[in-house]
Design an enzyme around this catalytic site. Structure first.
Site, PDB file in Angstrom:
ATOM      1  CG  HIS B  81      -0.292   0.005   2.517  1.00  0.00           C
ATOM      2  ND1 HIS B  81       0.255  -1.119   3.088  1.00  0.00           N
ATOM      3  CD2 HIS B  81      -0.053   1.019   3.386  1.00  0.00           C
ATOM      4  CE1 HIS B  81       0.785  -0.807   4.254  1.00  0.00           C
ATOM      5  NE2 HIS B  81       0.627   0.481   4.459  1.00  0.00           N
ATOM      6  CG  ASP B 202      -0.251  -5.042  10.834  1.00  0.00           C
ATOM      7  OD1 ASP B 202       0.632  -4.656  11.617  1.00  0.00           O
ATOM      8  OD2 ASP B 202      -1.193  -4.322  10.431  1.00  0.00           O
ATOM      9  CG  HIS B 375      -2.102  -1.191  12.081  1.00  0.00           C
ATOM     10  ND1 HIS B 375      -1.257  -1.718  11.131  1.00  0.00           N
ATOM     11  CD2 HIS B 375      -1.876   0.152  12.093  1.00  0.00           C
ATOM     12  CE1 HIS B 375      -0.531  -0.734  10.595  1.00  0.00           C
ATOM     13  NE2 HIS B 375      -0.885   0.405  11.162  1.00  0.00           N
TER      14      HIS B 375
END
EC number: 3.1.-.-
Lengths: 559, 559
Positions: B81, B202, B375
């Site tokens: 991204h 992540d 996130h």
């Protein structure tokens, strides 16, 4: 909420003057001076810890200049509680006038006495307790129990012919305090019935909605973590948070762990607290660090300083694997039972990461309810305003965002908007005929303590430090013949904090030599002018070549 | 979770090697290198922003040394991204090899292209979209839609004969995303059915329990604030947060306010976003800043950069009263619709306080729900693990505390503990015969960008800057006759960043002169030895007199 930059006029007879020399517009170094009938009363005298733009500074003091000619007029220094931001600067004020009475509760004075001892001072202490009334000069004081994150905190009411003032100090309304000592809301209501002319209110949490969770709810969280631990447990918290430590001790007892204190201030304060009965310790619970290190890992619990990531603290050393005695192992449990003071995040998370890397389970405010604040949020402040029903309000203890939020709460409870005075440090507020208003302003600057000296580090030094810290410096030393302006040796050029590359400055040498040839050719012998010329050449070169701004330091020696 | 400090052995034939050159053990400069059959694939190539202990540094790059001899082996750079910590270092890698294909989604590549244009680069861009499969060398890539705080984010699956790898990039599971583009959990499940051998996940929010609030819940909060505003409204947020800005625009339309963008990156990114259709803008909504300044205060809304308190940003200038066009007035409304990145608290609160002092109502994360994270917290990560059911897990994107928390979540869902590899930057992980394990370590340091140059500022320069920033320096310049060792002029002593007191260093002058007399008497003519002697005398004096540690910089010029 107007502000004046003018010195205030003489205080009208019968009036009361209030000036904060620290603590309003900032969180820390609380100090408020009250004046009536030519006499002064000081409430609190604390330190502020420096921020990023105050590098190298150890402490910041309130600015005493506004009262330095009137020290003999001070009738007392009243301390609301024993936190550093309320008592830390007392020794610096006592240096100027050693015999002023210092008034406070038992625990507050015990902490102050320990501090003064380090400064080799022996202050005149006047112990007071909640419910007590006592005059100091024209100031008739009355003390009220207040709940906060340290035991034995007080609010103080100040009666003079000018009116009745109530100063909360730091305050919250925990309705189930560990020691059963509630904030005396009933007493505040009684004052409200009498009529409070000016109410100074802790603003720290005014932006936070709601109510604080009772301190005692931390206990079960600690218990839940410590119960599962089968190796070492280390709990870090503020060295003055007696009730937090009490709950840690209670869990330690429950799981048959002995307790060792780590860190100088923790050992000292908990010694005082247990001696005075503020900390309840079963016989034989404490062990010293050496003894603790010889015990089984699941039989001991350490209570340590360093919860704010202070680099020299015990906990930081453990996180870096540099503590002399305690080395963290995979499976150890570390609890940071503390707030995260804004600005300390990087330091604290460095410690958490260091511990996590070594394999410890790290419990902190971010992943468990191991901390509650010591300051009333908005919901509790409303209770205070409604109990006191003041005529005038002056938010204290807070940055601008906190002061504004607190002022809005006062207005919401019905205080007239023009009776809410936001007065940052130095703004003079006079209470005359029942109305508080800004009457002027005195100079209040930052007074820095760096090493042994107070006040010689100022804005110019800090601004140089910021430049040096960002870009280092390049020094150019030249010796010139003052008769001819001729350089008698090649220029010496070096940089520190500029580049790791030893050849980084090679390119500028010929430029400096050319410039020196030019100044000589023009017959310039004045060292200052030669220095300026060199500075200009080097500054331009480094900006073009590197796009950086180191400090350029030319030295021209006349020979 | 063992760590090796040894260089890894050759990768076994048929195996896959994974090394992070940034982004693990820290938040930022994400860059992961995959190796198979002698070829390399790079996923992301971002920058890290410096912390307090890296003063004066503009950016920190991933350390390319481990691949600098193998640049020709890179088959592609895949960008998940368009955030700076994922694309910011691409131009620095392209400088080393300009023709490597850069693969990403439409919006990601548009942001990259704008960045490369500033570097005067014209990269080979390969646009891909979710659902697409495409080989680059031996790496068969498949892309999956992912929801994050920027549009058009992708996760990437990497198929090689060694196995199937899934890399989430930055990810969350907003179930009501503003653009309807859900994280493709079904696709992940399908991969799970196929068998994911290694799952890179992540870790940023792994410590945070629960689930993120949908982005669209910010809208009503913004609406509630903006509805009540009767003067100027300024909203600050990240310049790439298109969906946040979209919601601001929607509210502006609702209350008949025109919108002006403030700040270079905001203007640029929102231009790209609206051009590509990621931002939905009614005709005539935008006005430029000059036009906005001529409009009524309640007819305009500003969307600004500066939400992290960056001192040079538009918002910081407004807070200091230094913005060329916009001056804040009592009653203006400022919304910081953004996260508070740890380490930025002081800067952000300085801005909030400045605005509050000027009389603005400031709404921020601390007092209203004007931000949600991009996130996945722990609850969502569990969904991911259960969808993918990986054989091996490698937590990425996070500090140690995040990696540990993420690893614990993987284990909780049934991944075998010895199949969870915590590998910080430089740790080499080999996937061989379906098992991922650490095989060694390559050197990964911090590569600093300061001004125009990359890499010449290193640890020694930074450590000098830290010393200079804390205590300044004292320079002593002496010219000596190299034949006799005699000083040919009085020493020049001055300090910068040491004291505001011009007489602060007077006391050391006679000591330096005595020392020079001593070195002359002993016949010392070596400039280095004289300098050492001077340094020792001055250092001792300053430590005793001031208890401070400035840098001592002696310069001895031979004449």
């Amino acid at each position: 909420m107007t502000q004046s930059t003018e010195l205030p006029p003489a205080l009208p007879e019968g009036g009361l003057r209030v000036v904060a020399l620290g603590g309003i517009g900032e969180v820390g170094r609380n100090m408020t001076v009250f004046e009536h009938a030519g006499r002064l009363l000081v409430v609190d005298c604390g330190v502020l810890f420096p921020e990023d733009d105050q590098p190298g500074v150890d402490l910041i003091l309130p600015d005493f200049r506004a009262i330095e000619d009137r020290l003999d007029d001070i009738d007392a220094i009243v301390l609301t509680h024993g936190h550093e931001d309320h008592i830390g600067a007392v020794p610096f004020l006592l240096k100027l006038r050693p015999d002023v009475p210092v008034v406070g509760s038992r625990f507050t004075l015990a902490l102050l006495a320990a501090k003064c001892k380090e400064h080799r001072q022996n202050p005149r202490l006047v112990e007071v307790r909640e419910g007590q009334r006592q005059p100091f000069g024209p100031f008739e004081l009355e003390f009220f129990a207040v709940n906060h994150s340290i035991p034995d905190a007080l609010a103080v009411a100040i009666r003079t012919p000018a009116g009745l003032v109530l100063h909360t100090g730091d305050i919250k309304l925990d309705q189930l305090p560990l020691d059963g000592r509630l904030t005396d809301l009933a007493g505040f209501s009684r004052l409200g019935d009498e009529g409070v002319d000016l109410f100074l209110v802790d603003s720290t949490n005014a932006e936070v909605p709601g109510f604080v969770v009772p301190e005692r709810e931390i206990g079960p969280v600690l218990e839940n973590v410590i119960r599962k631990a089968d190796q070492r447990v280390i709990v870090a918290c503020f060295a003055s948070h007696v009730h937090r430590v009490q709950q840690v001790l209670d869990v330690a007892v429950q799981y048959q762990r002995k307790v060792a204190f780590v860190g100088r201030s923790m050992v000292r304060n908990m010694g005082i607290a247990s001696e005075l009965g503020f900390l309840n310790v079963p016989d034989g619970l404490f062990v010293d660090l050496d003894e603790a290190m010889r015990m089984q890992e699941d039989e001991v619990l350490f209570v340590s300083t360093g919860s704010q990531g202070e680099p020299l603290s015990a906990l930081s050393r453990m996180a870096r694997g540099e503590h002399r005695q305690i080395s963290i192992r995979e499976g150890d449990t570390v609890i940071l039972a503390s707030s995260l003071i804004p600005g300390n995040e990087n330091a604290v998370f460095n410690v958490v990461n260091g511990l996590a890397k070594l394999g410890a389970t790290v419990v902190h405010q971010g992943n468990a309810k191991v901390h509650v604040s010591g300051h009333s949020p908005a919901g509790e402040l409303l209770f205070l305003y409604n109990a006191v029903r003041p005529s005038n309000v002056m938010p204290v203890h807070g940055e601008w965002r906190h002061l504004r939020a607190n002022a809005a709460l006062a207005v919401a409870t019905g205080v007239a908007e023009d009776h809410v005075v936001i007065a940052e440090d130095g703004v003079v507020v006079d209470l005359v005929d029942g109305k508080a208003a800004v009457s002027g302003r005195v100079v209040v600057g930052h007074v820095y303590v760096d090493g042994l000296s107070v006040g010689d580090v100022g804005e110019s030094t800090l601004s140089d430090r910021l430049v040096l810290g960002e870009g280092g410096f390049i020094s150019i030393s030249v010796a010139i013949d003052t008769a001819t302006g001729r350089a008698v040796a090649p220029p010496t050029i070096s940089g520190r904090g500029f580049s790791d590359d030893p050849k980084a400055l090679e390119g500028v040498v010929p430029l400096v030599e050319m410039e020196l040839a030019r100044t000589e050719a023009e017959g310039i012998t004045d060292t200052h002018r030669v220095a300026q010329a060199v500075r200009r050449v080097v500054g331009r070169w480094v900006a073009e070549t590197y796009r950086r701004r180191p400090m350029i330091v030319p030295t021209v020696i006349p020979v």
